[in-house]
Design an enzyme around this catalytic site. Structure first.
Site, PDB file in Angstrom:
ATOM      1  N   CYS A 167      41.667 -50.396 164.366  1.00 47.81           N
ATOM      2  CA  CYS A 167      39.873 -50.566 165.232  1.00 47.81           C
ATOM      3  C   CYS A 167      40.886 -51.466 166.076  1.00 47.81           C
ATOM      4  CB  CYS A 167      39.267 -51.775 165.160  1.00 47.81           C
ATOM      5  SG  CYS A 167      38.337 -51.191 163.162  1.00 47.81           S
ATOM      6  N   HIS A 306      34.300 -57.376 169.294  1.00 49.60           N
ATOM      7  CA  HIS A 306      34.603 -56.636 168.282  1.00 49.60           C
ATOM      8  C   HIS A 306      33.445 -56.746 167.369  1.00 49.60           C
ATOM      9  CE1 HIS A 306      37.293 -54.148 165.630  1.00 49.60           C
ATOM     10  NE2 HIS A 306      36.572 -54.529 165.348  1.00 49.60           N
ATOM     11  N   GLU A 317      34.548 -64.034 163.201  1.00 47.70           N
ATOM     12  CA  GLU A 317      34.597 -64.082 165.025  1.00 47.70           C
ATOM     13  C   GLU A 317      33.388 -64.922 165.362  1.00 47.70           C
ATOM     14  OE1 GLU A 317      33.902 -60.114 166.816  1.00 47.70           O
ATOM     15  OE2 GLU A 317      34.644 -60.794 168.381  1.00 47.70           O
ATOM     16  N   LYS A 338      29.055 -52.253 170.408  1.00 49.07           N
ATOM     17  CA  LYS A 338      29.111 -51.531 169.912  1.00 49.07           C
ATOM     18  C   LYS A 338      27.534 -50.922 169.410  1.00 49.07           C
ATOM     19  CE  LYS A 338      33.459 -51.987 168.260  1.00 49.07           C
ATOM     20  NZ  LYS A 338      34.153 -53.646 168.057  1.00 49.07           N
ATOM     21  N   HIS A 343      31.437 -47.626 166.756  1.00 49.89           N
ATOM     22  CA  HIS A 343      32.216 -48.059 166.546  1.00 49.89           C
ATOM     23  C   HIS A 343      33.339 -46.820 166.571  1.00 49.89           C
ATOM     24  CE1 HIS A 343      35.885 -49.717 165.650  1.00 49.89           C
ATOM     25  NE2 HIS A 343      35.457 -50.742 164.456  1.00 49.89           N
ATOM     26  N   PHE A 403      41.047 -53.414 160.249  1.00 46.88           N
ATOM     27  CA  PHE A 403      41.355 -53.704 159.142  1.00 46.88           C
ATOM     28  C   PHE A 403      43.023 -52.849 158.997  1.00 46.88           C
ATOM     29  CE2 PHE A 403      37.856 -50.627 157.420  1.00 46.88           C
ATOM     30  CZ  PHE A 403      36.600 -51.647 157.822  1.00 46.88           C
TER      31      PHE A 403
END
Lengths: 417, 92
Positions: A167, A306, A317, A338, A343, A403
């Site tokens: 990502c 994010h 976050e 998002k 995503h 990830f």
């Protein structure tokens, strides 16, 4: 060190066939999320997708028709950004002009197509030979296919590098291009993020990970719900985005106006868990990006989070932003776009960065469009439901956390500052 | 049909001048195909006939007509001497 300017941007996303269209729809709070095709829904009836707003091959020359869909997204976005920057193919300083691409999974459509063809031939009872496949399958599916297509299309002889960091792929591509120009290794770069993996094979894999959003009962289009108490996961999207970076000297020499100055890049690795994020390293990366920019937390007015709509991601976050910004949170507006475009994995970092730059320049901040009932642990100003207009924004941050534990925040400010 | 399939591919996908094919002595080398172009072109046939044609590096040394004859020979060898009726439309 050179000042690095953004002189062009472009995107093809679930929200629009170009960047202005995508930004306008983000400001409207429109969610571009819908059901999967019948072929996928047959096996995964609840899966939701954010498909691109346009078919990329229809926006390209016929010679690009056989490229993988991800490369097609890359070329469309790059075309918009290069046009905006006034750059035509084969610039005189082509060896000082690089290509930096971020992509999570190269060639997913090509790979799925290969297996589909193979299975079809196996079941044809000898009518078709399963081993006869297109000879360009490998060049289509290789991770650097998009970088190759862009460097050849524009005749750019500088490095053509591909970053595959899940990502954070395209955020890292931006950051590495930024440092290459800032530190004098290059004078310009086209940075692209692209992703096209809304295929049966990859969706089966994502479904097995148990991170995909379930359809929202009232309105499935509003199923991606970052920072919400009723979040259920993220929605995979597809598309591409691009920015042109130039040293201030190069841009000024050709009298090209700048959209913003790219000024900060942080990166760190959690070195802890494959998918669960770590606040400590997110904080370090965000502080590193601010220090790289020579800015303090109070200088940032908008942060594109994010914000994937996973419980672990949202809460960690939020903690990280709180730790970094402290008292400066009073003037910080944050959103997860998002919620609207899903995503885009390898393309998410650059699309969200581009939207953040447009927010800075317009003073209009896109919302977290589905934030009806905030998670009490996510108690920051996440711009719920509706865009905010008339804001004075001098600098923005865009977070990307991957990830594998890679963290890559970016900072940009107005130009001239 | 073999000739039509290959000519269509070279004209429509590789932007070759249709007038080239009016020359009965046309050499494959005159088509200026690189190795990737060559295997892509052969795939147009392989996709329809279901097997991989052997050693494409031979073809640039041949006349266009010789190449077509060679391909037809290979297909017949795989089909008990018959030449199947191929569709102009690719199966991919």
């Amino acid at each position: 060190m050179a000042k690095v300017l953004i002189t062009g941007m472009g995107a093809i996303s679930p929200l629009g066939a170009d960047l202005p269209g995508s930004f306008a729809r983000a400001l409207a709070g429109d969610c571009a999320i819908g059901p999967a095709s019948a072929g996928i829904a047959k096996w995964l009836p609840d899966v939701l997708l954010a498909s691109a707003a346009a078919e990329p091959h229809t926006m390209l020359d016929a010679k690009h028709a056989s490229l993988d869909r991800a490369s097609q997204f890359a070329l469309v976005a790059a075309g918009e950004a290069m046009n905006a920057a006034g750059i035509t193919p084969r610039p005189a300083d082509a060896r000082r002009f690089g290509v930096f691409v971020g992509i999570g999974f190269g060639g997913a459509h090509t790979v799925d197509g290969l297996y589909e063809r193979f299975q079809s031939a196996v079941q044809s009872e000898g009518k078709r030979n399963p081993t006869v496949v297109h000879p360009l399958s490998v060049p289509r599916m290789m991770a650097n296919a998009a970088a190759a297509a862009i460097s050849m299309t524009y005749g750019l002889n500088g490095p053509s590098n591909t970053y595959s960091v899940a990502c954070a792929s395209s955020a890292i591509a931006i950051g590495e291009a930024f440092h290459a120009i800032r530190d004098g290794y290059l004078d310009a770069a086209i940075v692209v993020g692209c992703e096209a993996m809304l295929t049966p094979g990859s969706l089966l894999a994502w479904n097995a990970l148990r991170v995909m959003a379930k359809p929202h009962a009232a309105n499935p289009a509003r199923s991606c719900r970052p920072f919400s108490q009723d979040r259920s996961g993220f929605v995979l999207g597809e598309g591409g985005a691009a920015i042109v970076l130039e040293s201030a000297e190069r841009a000024h020499a050709r009298q090209q106006p700048a959209l913003a100055e790219l000024c900060g890049y942080g990166r760190s690795s959690d070195a802890a868990h494959l998918t669960a994020p770590s606040s400590a390293e997110q904080v370090f990366a965000m502080q590193q990006a601010l220090a790289d920019a020579g800015l303090q937390p109070q200088h940032i007015q908008y942060l594109n989070a994010h914000g994937t709509a996973t419980e672990a991601g949202d809460v960690v976050e939020t903690e990280s932003i709180r730790s970094v910004f402290g008292d400066a949170l009073q003037q910080l507006a944050i959103s997860s776009t998002k919620s609207m475009h899903g995503h885009l994995i390898g393309a998410s970092g650059i699309l969200e960065f581009a939207l953040a730059v447009m927010a800075m320049n317009s003073g209009s901040l896109p919302p977290t469009a589905t934030l009806e009932t905030p998670d009490p642990r996510c108690d920051l100003d996440f711009i719920p439901l509706q865009a905010r207009h008339g804001c004075q924004v001098d600098a923005i941050m865009s977070n990307s956390f991957a990830f594998g534990g890679s963290n890559a925040p970016l900072v940009a400010r107005r130009h001239p500052a | 049909m073999l000739e039509e399939i290959i000519k269509n591919y070279l004209i429509n996908t590789k932007a070759k001048d249709p007038a080239l094919f009016n020359d009965p002595a046309l050499q494959v080398s005159a088509l200026e195909l690189d190795s990737l172009d060559m295997v892509e072109m052969l795939f147009e046939i392989e996709d329809r006939c279901g097997f991989q044609l052997p050693d494409p590096s031979r073809y640039p040394k041949m006349a266009f007509r010789e190449m077509l004859d060679d391909i037809e020979k290979a297909i017949r060898e795989h089909n008990n001497g018959e030449l199947p009726a191929f569709s102009l439309e690719a199966g991919k």
